[in-house]
Motif scaffolding. Sequence first.
Motif, PDB file in Angstrom:
ATOM      1  N   THR A 202       5.182  -1.950  -7.536  1.00 25.30           N
ATOM      2  CA  THR A 202       3.596  -1.263  -7.722  1.00 25.30           C
ATOM      3  C   THR A 202       3.052  -1.074  -6.850  1.00 25.30           C
ATOM      4  N   HIS A 203       2.058  -0.594  -7.017  1.00 23.01           N
ATOM      5  CA  HIS A 203       0.542  -0.532  -5.869  1.00 23.01           C
ATOM      6  C   HIS A 203      -0.819  -1.790  -6.726  1.00 23.01           C
ATOM      7  N   ASP A 204      -0.905  -2.180  -8.232  1.00 22.91           N
ATOM      8  CA  ASP A 204      -1.386  -2.650  -9.117  1.00 22.91           C
ATOM      9  C   ASP A 204      -1.017  -4.609  -8.997  1.00 22.91           C
TER      10      ASP A 204
ATOM     11  N   PHE B 295      11.651   6.112 -12.270  1.00 20.69           N
ATOM     12  CA  PHE B 295      11.269   7.039 -11.174  1.00 20.69           C
ATOM     13  C   PHE B 295       9.798   7.610 -10.916  1.00 20.69           C
ATOM     14  N   GLN B 296       9.193   7.466  -9.904  1.00 19.72           N
ATOM     15  CA  GLN B 296       7.889   7.420  -9.778  1.00 19.72           C
ATOM     16  C   GLN B 296       7.557   8.647 -10.257  1.00 19.72           C
ATOM     17  N   SER B 297       8.772  10.085 -10.266  1.00 20.06           N
ATOM     18  CA  SER B 297       7.913  11.005 -10.795  1.00 20.06           C
ATOM     19  C   SER B 297       8.605  11.145 -12.202  1.00 20.06           C
TER      20      SER B 297
ATOM     21  N   PRO C 174       0.623  -1.162   0.386  1.00 25.04           N
ATOM     22  CA  PRO C 174       0.640  -0.330   0.369  1.00 25.04           C
ATOM     23  C   PRO C 174       0.709   1.605   0.112  1.00 25.04           C
ATOM     24  N   SER C 175       0.200   2.245  -0.106  1.00 26.12           N
ATOM     25  CA  SER C 175       1.191   3.369  -0.049  1.00 26.12           C
ATOM     26  C   SER C 175       1.608   4.190   1.005  1.00 26.12           C
ATOM     27  N   GLY C 176       3.254   4.389   0.945  1.00 25.80           N
ATOM     28  CA  GLY C 176       3.608   4.317   2.018  1.00 25.80           C
ATOM     29  C   GLY C 176       4.176   3.629   2.800  1.00 25.80           C
ATOM     30  N   CYS C 177       4.075   2.197   2.221  1.00 31.77           N
ATOM     31  CA  CYS C 177       4.767   1.005   3.072  1.00 31.77           C
ATOM     32  C   CYS C 177       5.822   1.271   3.345  1.00 31.77           C
ATOM     33  N   GLY C 178       6.364   1.866   1.890  1.00 31.56           N
ATOM     34  CA  GLY C 178       7.846   1.762   2.099  1.00 31.56           C
ATOM     35  C   GLY C 178       9.305   1.302   1.179  1.00 31.56           C
ATOM     36  N   LYS C 179       7.961   1.358  -0.127  1.00 36.28           N
ATOM     37  CA  LYS C 179       8.435   0.830  -1.700  1.00 36.28           C
ATOM     38  C   LYS C 179       9.643   1.638  -2.564  1.00 36.28           C
ATOM     39  N   THR C 180       9.232   2.931  -2.650  1.00 36.93           N
ATOM     40  CA  THR C 180       9.872   4.389  -2.850  1.00 36.93           C
ATOM     41  C   THR C 180      11.249   4.161  -2.139  1.00 36.93           C
ATOM     42  N   THR C 181      11.062   4.007  -0.549  1.00 35.13           N
ATOM     43  CA  THR C 181      13.252   3.902  -0.088  1.00 35.13           C
ATOM     44  C   THR C 181      13.737   3.452  -0.214  1.00 35.13           C
ATOM     45  N   THR C 182      12.705   1.489  -0.470  1.00 37.60           N
ATOM     46  CA  THR C 182      13.566   0.394  -0.509  1.00 37.60           C
ATOM     47  C   THR C 182      14.611   0.814  -1.665  1.00 37.60           C
TER      48      THR C 182
HETATM   49  N1  LIG Z   1      12.867  11.844   3.551  1.00 38.72           N
HETATM   50  C1  LIG Z   1      11.529  12.244   4.256  1.00 38.72           C
HETATM   51  N2  LIG Z   1      11.668  12.057   5.410  1.00 38.72           N
HETATM   52  C2  LIG Z   1      10.721  11.808   5.838  1.00 38.72           C
HETATM   53  N3  LIG Z   1       9.883  10.416   5.856  1.00 38.72           N
HETATM   54  C3  LIG Z   1       9.957  10.099   4.718  1.00 38.72           C
HETATM   55  C4  LIG Z   1      10.646  10.374   3.930  1.00 38.72           C
HETATM   56  N4  LIG Z   1      11.004  10.145   2.932  1.00 38.72           N
HETATM   57  C5  LIG Z   1       9.766   9.048   2.654  1.00 38.72           C
HETATM   58  N5  LIG Z   1       8.862   9.028   4.096  1.00 38.72           N
HETATM   59  C6  LIG Z   1       7.590   8.498   4.398  1.00 38.72           C
HETATM   60  O1  LIG Z   1       8.633   7.222   4.269  1.00 38.72           O
HETATM   61  C7  LIG Z   1       7.749   6.390   4.219  1.00 38.72           C
HETATM   62  C8  LIG Z   1       7.652   5.549   3.112  1.00 38.72           C
HETATM   63  O2  LIG Z   1       7.636   6.301   1.934  1.00 38.72           O
HETATM   64  P1  LIG Z   1       7.657   5.567   0.524  1.00 38.72           P
HETATM   65  O3  LIG Z   1       8.381   7.039  -0.470  1.00 38.72           O
HETATM   66  O4  LIG Z   1       8.461   4.708   0.629  1.00 38.72           O
HETATM   67  O5  LIG Z   1       6.216   5.358  -0.127  1.00 38.72           O
HETATM   68  P2  LIG Z   1       5.320   4.087  -1.060  1.00 38.72           P
HETATM   69  O6  LIG Z   1       5.544   2.785  -0.553  1.00 38.72           O
HETATM   70  O7  LIG Z   1       6.513   4.357  -2.130  1.00 38.72           O
HETATM   71  O8  LIG Z   1       4.457   4.973  -0.917  1.00 38.72           O
HETATM   72  P3  LIG Z   1       4.019   5.131  -2.523  1.00 38.72           P
HETATM   73  O9  LIG Z   1       3.134   3.610  -2.876  1.00 38.72           O
HETATM   74  O10 LIG Z   1       2.829   6.018  -2.157  1.00 38.72           O
HETATM   75  O11 LIG Z   1       4.495   5.855  -3.537  1.00 38.72           O
HETATM   76  C9  LIG Z   1       6.181   7.421   4.044  1.00 38.72           C
HETATM   77  O12 LIG Z   1       5.445   7.128   5.184  1.00 38.72           O
HETATM   78  C10 LIG Z   1       6.997   8.571   4.072  1.00 38.72           C
HETATM   79  O13 LIG Z   1       6.293   9.075   4.655  1.00 38.72           O
END
Ligand SMILES: Nc1ncnc2c1ncn2[C@@H]1O[C@H](COP(=O)(O)OP(=O)(O)OP(=O)(O)O)[C@@H](O)[C@H]1O
Lengths: 405, 304
Positions: free
Chosen positions: A200-202, A92-94, A48-56
């Motif tokens: 992906t979300h999908d 990139f997502q953006s 789901p959104s915000g679970c940390g995928k992009t961060t990974t």
């Molecule tokens: N630079 C940052 N500083 C603080 N918190 C952050 C930062 N970057 C991401 N987060 C938090 O880390 C969590 C994971 O973010 P991430 O971007 O990895 O989500 P995601 O799984 O890619 O979501 P989405 O599907 O919406 O793209 C989110 O709760 C976000 O708010």
Amino acid sequence: MRMPAGAFAERGADLELVGIQKRFPGFTAIENLDLTIPAGSFFALLGPSGCGKTTTLRLVAGLEEPTAGRILIGGADVTGQKPHQRPVNTVFQSYALFPHMSIIENVAFGLRRRRIPDPSGKAHEALRLVELDHLAQRKPQQLSGGQQQRVALARAIVNRPALLLLDEPLGALDLKLRRQMQLELKSIQEEVGLTFLHVTHDQEEAMTMADTVAVMNKGRIEQLGAPEQLYELPKTAFVANFLGQSNLFTGQVAGTTSEAISVDINGQPIIVALPRAHRHTGDVTIGVRPEKVSLHLDKPVTDAARNLVGPGRVIDVSFSGVSTQYLVAVPGVGTMVVFAQNMAFGPVAQEGTEVWLSWNIEHGFGLEDDPADVNAEAPKFPADTDTRSIAAQKRDALISELEEG
Amino acid sequence: MAFAAFATQAAPVEAAPRRRSRMALFLLLPGILYLVLFFLTPLISLLLTSLQAPREFGDIGQYDYAFNWQNYVTVIDDYLPHILRSFGYALAATVFALLFSYPLAYFIGVKARRWPLLQSLMLVLVIAPFFISFLLRTLAWKQILSDESVVITSLKALSLLAPDAHFTGTPVAVIFGLTYNFIPFMTLPLYSALERLDTRYLEAGSDLYAGPFTVFRKVTVPLSMPGIVAGTLLTFIPAAGDYINASRDFLGGPDTQMMGNVIEANFLVLLNYPAAAALSIILMAVILIMVSIYVKRSGTEDLL
Ligand SMILES: Nc1ncnc2c1ncn2[C@@H]1O[C@H](COP(=O)(O)OP(=O)(O)OP(=O)(O)O)[C@@H](O)[C@H]1O
Ligand SMILES: [Mg+2]
């Protein structure tokens, strides 16, 4: 592992994350992630959104430093390496297309940095692949969102990196184009044997394209495995509900044989095959997929191989073309969802009809979760379409389509 | 039916721009009047003055309208070193100001984003000198850099400067003064361009195998080009016409006179109005040509 200059990666590299943790000020985005992606595989990260995928992905690309843990690509520790030294490219997502460069210059950027021969020829080839070669001289602002997304895809793929990170690379495309790009991606990946890490979300996309799917939730990986395995045998309530829909019941194990456990759901015994149950004693949560459940208008004869509940009452019928979804309130058991293929014209039961429900005991599953946590951890966003269950079949269709093409 | 719907839609679309352009003209009127009154008229007057000839049997400072284009030949003959010096000093000052301001503006606009308080504090510090008159600040530098000052005497004591060396009155001092005085004009446009810089482009660059220096050259610089062009123009144009820094009363000496100084001398001391006017026109024309080539080459025409 470093990028060799002047040549493409010969094949994919494996990725290994060891004890990765990422803390932002006041927020832990990823806690203790261990993950191994074998070379040449198509790995989907779903959540789901915000679970940390992009961060990974950012950690793997080197755009973010882990608070703890190590990252290995092709067996070499890259934790301390700068992004430009890693054999990795990101969609990139953006998108992040350079606004001051034409499309063709954007796509050729990575090739020029690595002194690959004939950068603009290869860039044109990549643009042809995403069907945008006729817009090569435009600037990114002059393209639609979906076109920009395809350029972002071309800009990463053209480099043939050992490891490609895709952050929702098809999110802005319509269904037809999306499908075409999925095929394109899959064939590029298989042709060169590159490693793809696809976010992906999908879930349908994840299930149809990936060899391995990992479901992520709140910075942890809930379950990881082949798409069918994940779908047919979810380990946690989160996975059971995030990947498709599930009917879940909680109760106490009343009896165990060498082949099955019997769970007491408010006096109604429900049998789950032993190998399909993760917990064998105490309070457990068990479930069954809606399309595995059959609807009976008359009480069927008792069959030791099937669980039978009912009678219940149909409280909602929704027709969705291929199948009809029935909501059935069963006293003592709760509200159950049933998908039935539309073999005849129209639904077989109306609202208010008295029905019995049955399913093969081989089709149920028992979760690993402690039932005390299950109710607290119900997903906030329920599945948004009803056709998820067919995704596994679509995957087979995609594979056969690939083999034909 | 469908075509008719298109036809009725097309008509007002055609008419709208015309109505809008008349409105735009009306709104521009005050500006146009202002320009005619305070820019075009003096410019024509300046041009006519530059072509005047001395009145026959007249006094010093008495001239008649004529078409005496030899004035231009004479001033170029007499003042070519000053003309070259003006543009040379201005160019040097612009380069130094850019080299000083870019890292500063990058720090304030990009690195300090996480600390907005630091960002505003540093911006205030950049603007703070404006609270004190330009003349006073330049005079202060003259004091600081004079032969008897602590700075120069200690440098001499440490043998970092030859015992008979001067600082004021040298080209170095003038260029230093110009650089110092125009740094805020360079820093502010650079800051406003860099503050908007989306760092995701820098990340994309490094993801595509560009090292830090290549990312800077291929991504950061082109994306901040509008700021670079604006800053260099705001520094170069006034610096080329400046006459305070190079003046003997401030940081300059007899050998550092710039065009501004000779224009001043011709107008106020020698009362040679045509020569002063011709020099002004030359200054303006050269700046105009240089700026248009520069803007064209940097690909930011839409700025002008
Ligand atoms: N630079 C940052 N500083 C603080 N918190 C952050 C930062 N970057 C991401 N987060 C938090 O880390 C969590 C994971 O973010 P991430 O971007 O990895 O989500 P995601 O799984 O890619 O979501 P989405 O599907 O919406 O793209 C989110 O709760 C976000 O708010
Ligand atoms: Mg994301």
